[in-house]
Write a protein that holds these residues in place. Sequence first.
Motif, PDB file in Angstrom:
ATOM      1  N   ASP A 163       0.826  -1.210   0.000  1.00 14.04           N
ATOM      2  CA  ASP A 163       0.000   0.000   0.000  1.00 14.04           C
ATOM      3  C   ASP A 163       0.860   1.259   0.000  1.00 14.04           C
ATOM      4  OD1 ASP A 163      -2.452  -1.463   0.181  1.00 14.04           O
ATOM      5  OD2 ASP A 163      -2.035  -1.790   2.300  1.00 14.04           O
ATOM      6  N   LEU A 164       2.079   1.138   0.493  1.00  9.75           N
ATOM      7  CA  LEU A 164       3.009   2.266   0.524  1.00  9.75           C
ATOM      8  C   LEU A 164       4.423   1.722   0.381  1.00  9.75           C
ATOM      9  CD1 LEU A 164       3.567   5.338   1.069  1.00  9.75           C
ATOM     10  CD2 LEU A 164       3.831   4.715   3.487  1.00  9.75           C
ATOM     11  N   VAL A 165       5.201   2.334  -0.498  1.00 10.25           N
ATOM     12  CA  VAL A 165       6.611   1.983  -0.668  1.00 10.25           C
ATOM     13  C   VAL A 165       7.444   3.164  -0.167  1.00 10.25           C
ATOM     14  CG1 VAL A 165       8.467   1.492  -2.306  1.00 10.25           C
ATOM     15  CG2 VAL A 165       6.211   0.443  -2.609  1.00 10.25           C
ATOM     16  N   VAL A 166       8.335   2.900   0.780  1.00  7.82           N
ATOM     17  CA  VAL A 166       9.193   3.945   1.337  1.00  7.82           C
ATOM     18  C   VAL A 166      10.638   3.650   0.959  1.00  7.82           C
ATOM     19  CG1 VAL A 166       9.928   5.150   3.410  1.00  7.82           C
ATOM     20  CG2 VAL A 166       7.618   4.215   3.289  1.00  7.82           C
ATOM     21  N   ASP A 167      11.284   4.605   0.307  1.00  7.18           N
ATOM     22  CA  ASP A 167      12.701   4.475  -0.028  1.00  7.18           C
ATOM     23  C   ASP A 167      13.511   5.108   1.092  1.00  7.18           C
ATOM     24  OD1 ASP A 167      15.262   4.472  -0.988  1.00  7.18           O
ATOM     25  OD2 ASP A 167      14.840   5.633  -2.793  1.00  7.18           O
ATOM     26  N   ALA A 168      14.166   4.258   1.889  1.00  7.35           N
ATOM     27  CA  ALA A 168      15.081   4.712   2.935  1.00  7.35           C
ATOM     28  C   ALA A 168      16.465   4.136   2.678  1.00  7.35           C
ATOM     29  CB  ALA A 168      14.562   4.289   4.310  1.00  7.35           C
ATOM     30  N   SER A 169      16.829   4.041   1.394  1.00  6.56           N
ATOM     31  CA  SER A 169      18.048   3.320   1.007  1.00  6.56           C
ATOM     32  C   SER A 169      19.295   4.188   1.010  1.00  6.56           C
ATOM     33  CB  SER A 169      17.865   2.683  -0.373  1.00  6.56           C
ATOM     34  OG  SER A 169      17.611   3.670  -1.353  1.00  6.56           O
ATOM     35  N   GLY A 170      19.178   5.461   1.366  1.00  4.76           N
ATOM     36  CA  GLY A 170      20.363   6.289   1.545  1.00  4.76           C
ATOM     37  C   GLY A 170      20.889   6.911   0.264  1.00  4.76           C
ATOM     38  N   ARG A 171      22.149   7.345   0.323  1.00  2.00           N
ATOM     39  CA  ARG A 171      22.775   8.054  -0.794  1.00  2.00           C
ATOM     40  C   ARG A 171      22.730   7.250  -2.088  1.00  2.00           C
ATOM     41  NH1 ARG A 171      26.810  12.193   0.019  1.00  2.00           N
ATOM     42  NH2 ARG A 171      26.848  12.951   2.175  1.00  2.00           N
ATOM     43  N   ALA A 172      22.729   5.931  -1.991  1.00  2.00           N
ATOM     44  CA  ALA A 172      22.776   5.084  -3.185  1.00  2.00           C
ATOM     45  C   ALA A 172      21.407   4.858  -3.806  1.00  2.00           C
ATOM     46  CB  ALA A 172      23.404   3.735  -2.825  1.00  2.00           C
ATOM     47  N   SER A 173      20.401   5.577  -3.367  1.00  2.00           N
ATOM     48  CA  SER A 173      19.040   5.397  -3.870  1.00  2.00           C
ATOM     49  C   SER A 173      18.988   5.424  -5.399  1.00  2.00           C
ATOM     50  CB  SER A 173      18.128   6.503  -3.324  1.00  2.00           C
ATOM     51  OG  SER A 173      16.890   6.523  -4.007  1.00  2.00           O
ATOM     52  N   ARG A 174      18.201   4.509  -5.960  1.00  2.00           N
ATOM     53  CA  ARG A 174      18.010   4.451  -7.411  1.00  2.00           C
ATOM     54  C   ARG A 174      16.575   4.828  -7.803  1.00  2.00           C
ATOM     55  NH1 ARG A 174      21.627   2.625 -10.562  1.00  2.00           N
ATOM     56  NH2 ARG A 174      20.114   1.844 -12.096  1.00  2.00           N
ATOM     57  N   THR A 175      15.862   5.456  -6.894  1.00  2.00           N
ATOM     58  CA  THR A 175      14.484   5.839  -7.196  1.00  2.00           C
ATOM     59  C   THR A 175      14.369   6.722  -8.441  1.00  2.00           C
ATOM     60  OG1 THR A 175      13.586   5.500  -4.982  1.00  2.00           O
ATOM     61  CG2 THR A 175      12.521   7.173  -6.321  1.00  2.00           C
ATOM     62  N   PRO A 176      15.274   7.700  -8.683  1.00  3.47           N
ATOM     63  CA  PRO A 176      15.133   8.483  -9.925  1.00  3.47           C
ATOM     64  C   PRO A 176      15.154   7.606 -11.180  1.00  3.47           C
ATOM     65  CG  PRO A 176      16.624   9.599  -8.417  1.00  3.47           C
ATOM     66  CD  PRO A 176      16.346   8.245  -7.822  1.00  3.47           C
ATOM     67  N   GLN A 177      16.035   6.599 -11.210  1.00  2.00           N
ATOM     68  CA  GLN A 177      16.098   5.705 -12.367  1.00  2.00           C
ATOM     69  C   GLN A 177      14.857   4.817 -12.445  1.00  2.00           C
ATOM     70  OE1 GLN A 177      18.450   6.285 -10.145  1.00  2.00           O
ATOM     71  NE2 GLN A 177      20.437   6.630 -11.144  1.00  2.00           N
ATOM     72  N   TRP A 178      14.386   4.351 -11.291  1.00  2.00           N
ATOM     73  CA  TRP A 178      13.201   3.490 -11.287  1.00  2.00           C
ATOM     74  C   TRP A 178      11.958   4.271 -11.715  1.00  2.00           C
ATOM     75  CZ3 TRP A 178      14.547   1.389  -5.774  1.00  2.00           C
ATOM     76  CH2 TRP A 178      15.630   0.505  -5.874  1.00  2.00           C
ATOM     77  N   LEU A 179      11.878   5.533 -11.327  1.00  2.00           N
ATOM     78  CA  LEU A 179      10.761   6.355 -11.776  1.00  2.00           C
ATOM     79  C   LEU A 179      10.777   6.510 -13.290  1.00  2.00           C
ATOM     80  CD1 LEU A 179      10.698   9.162  -9.049  1.00  2.00           C
ATOM     81  CD2 LEU A 179       8.959   7.410  -9.411  1.00  2.00           C
ATOM     82  N   ALA A 180      11.959   6.645 -13.858  1.00  2.00           N
ATOM     83  CA  ALA A 180      12.061   6.791 -15.310  1.00  2.00           C
ATOM     84  C   ALA A 180      11.479   5.583 -16.042  1.00  2.00           C
ATOM     85  CB  ALA A 180      13.523   7.006 -15.709  1.00  2.00           C
ATOM     86  N   SER A 200      -5.447   7.365   3.532  1.00  2.00           N
ATOM     87  CA  SER A 200      -6.139   8.543   3.025  1.00  2.00           C
ATOM     88  C   SER A 200      -5.534   8.990   1.698  1.00  2.00           C
ATOM     89  CB  SER A 200      -6.072   9.678   4.039  1.00  2.00           C
ATOM     90  OG  SER A 200      -4.715  10.052   4.285  1.00  2.00           O
ATOM     91  N   PRO A 201      -6.317   9.650   0.842  1.00  2.00           N
ATOM     92  CA  PRO A 201      -5.786  10.107  -0.445  1.00  2.00           C
ATOM     93  C   PRO A 201      -4.598  11.047  -0.263  1.00  2.00           C
ATOM     94  CG  PRO A 201      -8.183  10.278  -0.388  1.00  2.00           C
ATOM     95  CD  PRO A 201      -7.740   9.958   1.014  1.00  2.00           C
ATOM     96  N   ASP A 202      -3.603  10.879  -1.136  1.00  4.10           N
ATOM     97  CA  ASP A 202      -2.433  11.762  -1.171  1.00  4.10           C
ATOM     98  C   ASP A 202      -1.618  11.744   0.120  1.00  4.10           C
ATOM     99  OD1 ASP A 202      -2.934  12.627  -3.773  1.00  4.10           O
ATOM    100  OD2 ASP A 202      -4.230  14.253  -3.093  1.00  4.10           O
ATOM    101  N   LEU A 203      -1.692  10.658   0.884  1.00  2.00           N
ATOM    102  CA  LEU A 203      -0.951  10.610   2.145  1.00  2.00           C
ATOM    103  C   LEU A 203       0.546  10.781   1.912  1.00  2.00           C
ATOM    104  CD1 LEU A 203      -0.907  10.081   5.226  1.00  2.00           C
ATOM    105  CD2 LEU A 203      -0.631   7.646   4.688  1.00  2.00           C
ATOM    106  N   ALA A 204       1.099  10.017   0.966  1.00  2.00           N
ATOM    107  CA  ALA A 204       2.543  10.081   0.715  1.00  2.00           C
ATOM    108  C   ALA A 204       2.963  11.481   0.270  1.00  2.00           C
ATOM    109  CB  ALA A 204       2.951   9.044  -0.327  1.00  2.00           C
ATOM    110  N   ARG A 205       2.155  12.114  -0.577  1.00  2.00           N
ATOM    111  CA  ARG A 205       2.490  13.457  -1.049  1.00  2.00           C
ATOM    112  C   ARG A 205       2.491  14.457   0.111  1.00  2.00           C
ATOM    113  NH1 ARG A 205      -0.991  12.030  -5.555  1.00  2.00           N
ATOM    114  NH2 ARG A 205       0.259  11.708  -7.445  1.00  2.00           N
ATOM    115  N   ARG A 206       1.516  14.321   1.008  1.00  2.00           N
ATOM    116  CA  ARG A 206       1.466  15.220   2.162  1.00  2.00           C
ATOM    117  C   ARG A 206       2.722  15.079   3.020  1.00  2.00           C
ATOM    118  NH1 ARG A 206      -3.744  17.235   2.957  1.00  2.00           N
ATOM    119  NH2 ARG A 206      -5.423  16.074   1.925  1.00  2.00           N
ATOM    120  N   VAL A 207       3.120  13.828   3.265  1.00  2.00           N
ATOM    121  CA  VAL A 207       4.321  13.596   4.074  1.00  2.00           C
ATOM    122  C   VAL A 207       5.551  14.144   3.368  1.00  2.00           C
ATOM    123  CG1 VAL A 207       5.763  11.855   5.173  1.00  2.00           C
ATOM    124  CG2 VAL A 207       3.277  11.549   5.127  1.00  2.00           C
TER     125      VAL A 207
END
Length: 446
Positions: free
Chosen positions: A152-169, A335-342
């Motif tokens: 229901d929610l994915v949290v990236d707490a992987s630090g400096r080596a995060s690859r979220t920008p590439q995964w979003l692409a 709730s709607p937009d919870l992640a965006r609010r945080v």
Amino acid sequence: MLTARVLSEVTDVLLIERDVLPEGPESRTGLPQARHTHLLWSGGADAIEGLLPGTAKELDAVDAHRIPLTTGMVALSPQGWYRRWAESHYAITCSRDLLDWVIRQRVLREAGNRITVMERTSVVGLTGTSAMVTGVTIRREDTGEEDTLLADLVVDASGRASRTPQWLATLGVQAPAVREVDSGLVYASRLYQAPDELPADWPIINVQANPRGDGPGQGGVITLLEGGRWLVTLHGTRGGQPTKDADDFPRFARKLRHPIIAELINKATPLSPVSVTHMTANRRHFYEKATLPDNLLVIGDALASYNPTYGHGMSVAAQGAVILRETIQGYGWGSPDLARRVQKAIAKPVSTAWTFATGTDVFYAGATDTGPTVGERLAAAFVDRLSYTATGSGPIARALTDVMTLRLGPARLARLGVLTRAVVGPVKPALGEPPLTSEERAAVGL
């Protein structure tokens, strides 16, 4: 771990961990900057205490140290020596391994079976669409097998080596804007056994670099760890960086703006080789301004990482976990937009830490392609004036510490009383020597 604790209050949590977590306060590969100086400012320690009541007592029981500020700090700023004013805030010093272990044990014990830790497992991608993240793809390091986990929610707490920008692409999402300020700083650290007769309330020793001096910025810090040990970290920017050569370590310390660190380590016994890191750049991803898919949250160093000299990373992460809890309590889980609010709310403590770190580092040669902006120059001039005033003004020293420890935001420095005192300047004369007490000097033979 703190984020997992918050989420375990409302749902089951899968914690994906590449390491094998040790049973005690032992080193592990994925613990960032663990061989180098760490400070947990009171703004972060209070956040942890709010999430895990009793943590301060547990840390005290395993020989972590609570350092009153500015009473327990001997610091040479670019504007001169700070005085040791009466306590207004504090910092906690101990090894990163110990802090990590204490918090991990508390979280897993209190959450019970609500948190499942998947060790030796890596996240290799996000699943879902440009509108909504539905889970992650994982790889088990021991077998190489891949699998998909829904969430229901994915949290990236992987630090400096995060690859979220590439995964979003790969989901067709444009990566957020990124700002990087890299002073080229290198950290070199070594453990020492402190002198036997050291006072229990031994202060932090901090010789700060001067970003607007001639040549590279060089500095160092000594913090007291459990077991009567000192962790000594020396640092320098491009053209003046320390090395892993053990013989060079005391020589480098001798070249700092004051020789106090060199004099102190000459009285101590080395316990380890010199550890070096080049991973000190300030890097911020502006996820709060991006159009992200639902159900994705980025926190900690994956969101913004700072020059470790300022000690803000852990405190900002802890405050982010508090904000997550408050947002869930305010709007409801699911709730709607919870992640965006945080994501937007977390930007506030991130911005405070970012301003401190980059407001100094941006002045080093090569830190950015364009150099300091006009706004950065004006802000730095204001902070310089406050720092100069703080060398001889208790109220200004407290105001700066309010913000440095992340207890309050930068608006604290814009209050009329602060501005008036900054115009007047310090009311006490400059100190010519480090403000060690006679007991402290006697203990180390100075």
